[in-house]
Write an enzyme that holds these catalytic residues in place. Structure first.
Site, short mmCIF file in Angstrom:
data_model
loop_
_atom_site.label_atom_id
_atom_site.label_comp_id
_atom_site.label_asym_id
_atom_site.label_seq_id
_atom_site.Cartn_x
_atom_site.Cartn_y
_atom_site.Cartn_z
N ARG A 62 16.30 75.85 33.61
CA ARG A 62 17.11 76.67 34.55
C ARG A 62 15.96 77.35 35.68
O ARG A 62 16.22 76.99 37.19
CB ARG A 62 18.09 77.72 33.95
CG ARG A 62 18.96 77.98 34.64
CD ARG A 62 19.38 79.19 34.03
NE ARG A 62 19.96 79.02 32.94
CZ ARG A 62 21.71 78.53 32.77
NH1 ARG A 62 21.90 77.96 33.88
NH2 ARG A 62 21.79 78.01 31.64
N THR A 63 14.86 77.74 35.55
CA THR A 63 14.22 78.59 35.99
C THR A 63 13.22 77.40 36.77
O THR A 63 12.95 77.75 38.21
CB THR A 63 13.30 79.73 35.19
OG1 THR A 63 14.33 81.03 34.67
CG2 THR A 63 12.48 80.38 36.18
N LYS B 110 -5.70 72.09 25.82
CA LYS B 110 -7.21 71.80 24.88
C LYS B 110 -7.93 73.42 25.20
O LYS B 110 -9.43 73.24 24.37
CB LYS B 110 -8.15 70.97 25.58
CG LYS B 110 -7.08 69.68 26.20
CD LYS B 110 -8.40 68.59 27.36
CE LYS B 110 -8.01 67.64 27.90
NZ LYS B 110 -7.40 67.70 28.35
N ARG C 272 5.87 80.55 33.76
CA ARG C 272 6.91 81.62 32.96
C ARG C 272 5.28 81.18 31.84
O ARG C 272 4.64 80.67 31.22
CB ARG C 272 8.04 80.90 32.88
CG ARG C 272 8.48 81.12 31.44
CD ARG C 272 9.13 80.49 31.76
NE ARG C 272 10.56 81.17 30.35
CZ ARG C 272 11.97 81.44 30.92
NH1 ARG C 272 11.99 82.03 31.81
NH2 ARG C 272 12.43 82.21 29.98
N HIS D 226 11.13 89.71 35.04
CA HIS D 226 11.38 88.27 35.10
C HIS D 226 11.93 89.07 36.25
O HIS D 226 13.72 88.72 36.31
CB HIS D 226 12.68 87.39 34.38
CG HIS D 226 13.12 86.04 34.41
ND1 HIS D 226 12.09 85.67 35.49
CD2 HIS D 226 13.45 85.23 34.14
CE1 HIS D 226 12.16 84.58 35.19
NE2 HIS D 226 13.94 84.40 35.07
#
Ligand SMILES: [Zn+2]
Lengths: 307, 143
Positions: A54-55, A83, A104, A132
Site C-alpha cells: 500500500r505505502t 548479504k 520502510r 509514519h
C-alpha cells in the site's frame, strides 16, 4: 524551506509547511496535467526492508505522476541487504543513483540513521511501530480538504488508542491547531496513554467506552482496528468489540457532514454496509495520500520553484 | 576524621552520594593509575548526612556528562597550589552522546553499529532519557 530536508517524523514539518503542502496537493489534484513533467529526469529510490504494498504503491504512483522514475526493493531478501550490508552503506550507495529516497524498516529509528548518512532527502515510510509521517500528512490533508480546516472540529478516535501509532501521531500533530475537542472512545484496557493526553493541555478531552452517545456531536470519526491479541481472553474481546464497531444503524445518529476516516486496512470495525455512505471517506483517503506525497516529493526536490 | 595529604594540583570529587564512590572510582579507572588518589567513604557531611569523596593528585580530564549521569550531586573542586581555584556543581546532562546504549530490542541500534547514540533528557525528576533513534526511555541507574 522544505527543499533538501529529511522527513522522519510528522513534527519535522511546521504547521505552516503542512499547510503549504496541503495547498500544493490540492492544486495538483485539480490540475494534474500541469505537473506531468515536474520531476522529469528525477529518480526516487524505495527501500522497503519489510513489505508494505500500500505505502510503496502510493509513493511510486506519486513519483510517476510527476514525471519521475523509481527504483528500489520491496523486501530485503532480494537485495544486498540480505548479504548483510549496513543501512549506512546502502544509503550512501543509493545516494549516488537517486535524488530522493523513501525507507520502510521494521526497526525503530532506521530512517533517522539513514538520514544522518545520506546526501539526498530521506522520507520515513514507517519504522516499526514508531513513526509514519506521510500517514499523518495524509490524515491532515484529508481533514483539511473535506472539513476546510483542522481547527474547531470535534474529533472522535475509536478503537485501540493505546498501541495505535497512527492515532498517537495524528493527535500530536493536531495538538498544534486550535480549539479541537478530542473524544477518545476505547475499552479501558486500550485507553489513550497519559503522555499523549499531556500534550493536549490546551484542548478539551473526553474519554468514553462507547460511541453511540457522542456520535451526534462528532465532525470527524477516526476508526482504528482492535486486535484480538490485546485482550486477556477471547470472551472479553468478543464482549467488548461490538462497542467499537461502526454500523449503518449507528451512523443514523451522526451528523450529515461528519466524515469517517480509517488508516486501512480494516478488519470488521467498520461494517461493509457503511462503505457506500457519502460520509465514509476512508477509501478516498488513499487518493489524498497520493497527492500529499506528490506535494511532499516535489517540495523536497524543487523547493518553491516547481511547475 | 581520616587525614589525607592535601593536594598540590588536582581535583577533589566531592559530595558523591554515599555508596557511589567505589563505582565512580573504578569507572574513572583510578584503580589503574600511578599517581596518588584517595577514595574516602562515608564521610560525615552537614548537607547530605554521609557522602563519599575522591581526591586525585594530578591534572586529569574528566567526562563531566558521564560523571553527572552517574551522580548529579557531585561537586568538583579544582585545586592549584594547594588552593581551591574553582568549584563545578554537576547536574544531569541535557544530552549524552556515546555513553549509553539503547535497550529497546526494536531499536535500529541493535542491528547497526552506532557508537555515538545521543540520549536526550526527557524528564529530570524521573531521570528519564530518550534514545534519539527510537525514543525509548532509559533510566540511568542510581543507588
Ligand atoms: Zn533506541
Amino acid at each position: 524551506m522544505i527543499k533538501g530536508r529529511h522527513i522522519i517524523e510528522p513534527t519535522d514539518l511546521s504547521v505552516n509547511e503542512i499547510d503549504q503542502l496541503s495547498t500544493l496537493a490540492s492544486r495538483i489534484k485539480s490540475n494534474p496535467e500541469k505537473y506531468l513533467d515536474a520531476l522529469k529526469g528525477n529518480l526516487l529510490a524505495t527501500l522497503f526492508y519489510e513489505p508494505s504494498t500500500r505505502t510503496r504503491f502510493s509513493f511510486e504512483a506519486a513519483m510517476l505522476r510527476l514525471g519521475g522514475q523509481t527504483i528500489g526493493f520491496s523486501e530485503p531478501n532480494s537485495s544486498s541487504v540480505s548479504k548483510g550490508e549496513s543501512i549506512a552503506d546502502t544509503i550512501r550507495t543509493i545516494g549516488c543513483y537517486a535524488d530522493i529516497t523513501v525507507m520502510r524498516h521494521p526497526k525503530e529509528g532506521a530512517p533517522k540513521l539513514a538520514s544522518k548518512r545520506s546526501n539526498i532527502p530521506v522520507i520515513n515510510a514507517g519504522d516499526g511501530g514508531h513513526q509514519h509521517p506521510t500517514q499523518t500528512l495524509t490524515d491532515l490533508h484529508t481533514i483539511k480538504s473535506l472539513k476546510g480546516t483542522m481547527s474547531n472540529n470535534v474529533i472522535g478516535f475509536c478503537g485501540d488508542l493505546k498501541f495505535g501509532r497512527t492515532v498517537h501521531s495524528l493527535v500530536k500533530a493536531l495538538s498544534r491547531y486550535e480549539n479541537i475537542t478530542f473524544i477518545f472512545i476505547s475499552p479501558p484496557e486500550l485507553a489513550i496513554p497519559i503522555y499523549i493526553k499531556d500534550i493536549l493541555s490546551n484542548h478539551k478531552i473526553i474519554e468514553l467506552n462507547s460511541m453511540e452517545d457522542i456520535l451526534p456531536k462528532l465532525d470527524i470519526l477516526y476508526m482504528t482496528r482492535i486486535q484480538k491479541e490485546r485482550f486477556f481472553n477471547e470472551e472479553e474481546y468478543l464482549r467488548l468489540k461490538g462497542y467499537f464497531v461502526l454500523t449503518k444503524k449507528k451512523l443514523e445518529l451522526a451528523k450529515k457532514d461528519m466524515i469517517i476516516m480509517h488508516p486501512l486496512p480494516r478488519v470488521d470495525e467498520i461494517h461493509t454496509n457503511v462503505d457506500n455512505d457519502p460520509r465514509a471517506v476512508y477509501f478516498q483517503q488513499a487518493k489524498y495520500g497520493m497527492f500529499i506525497r506528490m506535494a511532499l516529493i516535489l517540495k523536497l526536490l524543487k523547493g518553491d520553484n516547481h511547475a | 576524621m581520616l587525614k589525607v595529604d592535601s593536594i598540590k594540583k588536582g581535583i577533589v570529587i566531592d559530595h558523591i552520594t554515599a555508596g557511589m564512590g567505589y563505582e565512580i572510582f573504578t569507572e574513572l579507572k583510578l584503580d589503574e593509575v600511578e599517581y596518588t588518589t584517595a577514595l574516602i567513604r562515608n564521610v560525615s557531611s552537614r548537607k547530605y548526612g554521609k557522602k563519599d569523596l575522591i581526591k586525585i593528585d594530578n591534572v586529569v580530564d574528566l567526562d563531566l556528562d558521564m560523571l553527572g549521569l552517574l551522580d548529579p550531586n557531585i561537586t568538583l573542586v579544582i585545586i592549584e597550589g594547594e588552593k581551591v581555584v574553582d568549584k563545578i556543581k554537576l547536574s544531569l546532562p541535557n544530552e549524552v552522546k556515546g555513553i549509553l546504549n539503547c535497550k529497546n530490542p526494536r531499536c535500529v541500534s541493535t542491528i547497526e553499529h552506532i557508537d555515538d547514540i545521543t540520549f536526550y533528557l526527557a524528564n529530570e525528576e524521573n531521570r528519564e532519557y530518550r534514545c534519539e533513534y527510537c525514543d525509548a526511555p532509559y533510566y540511568p541507574k542510581r543507588k
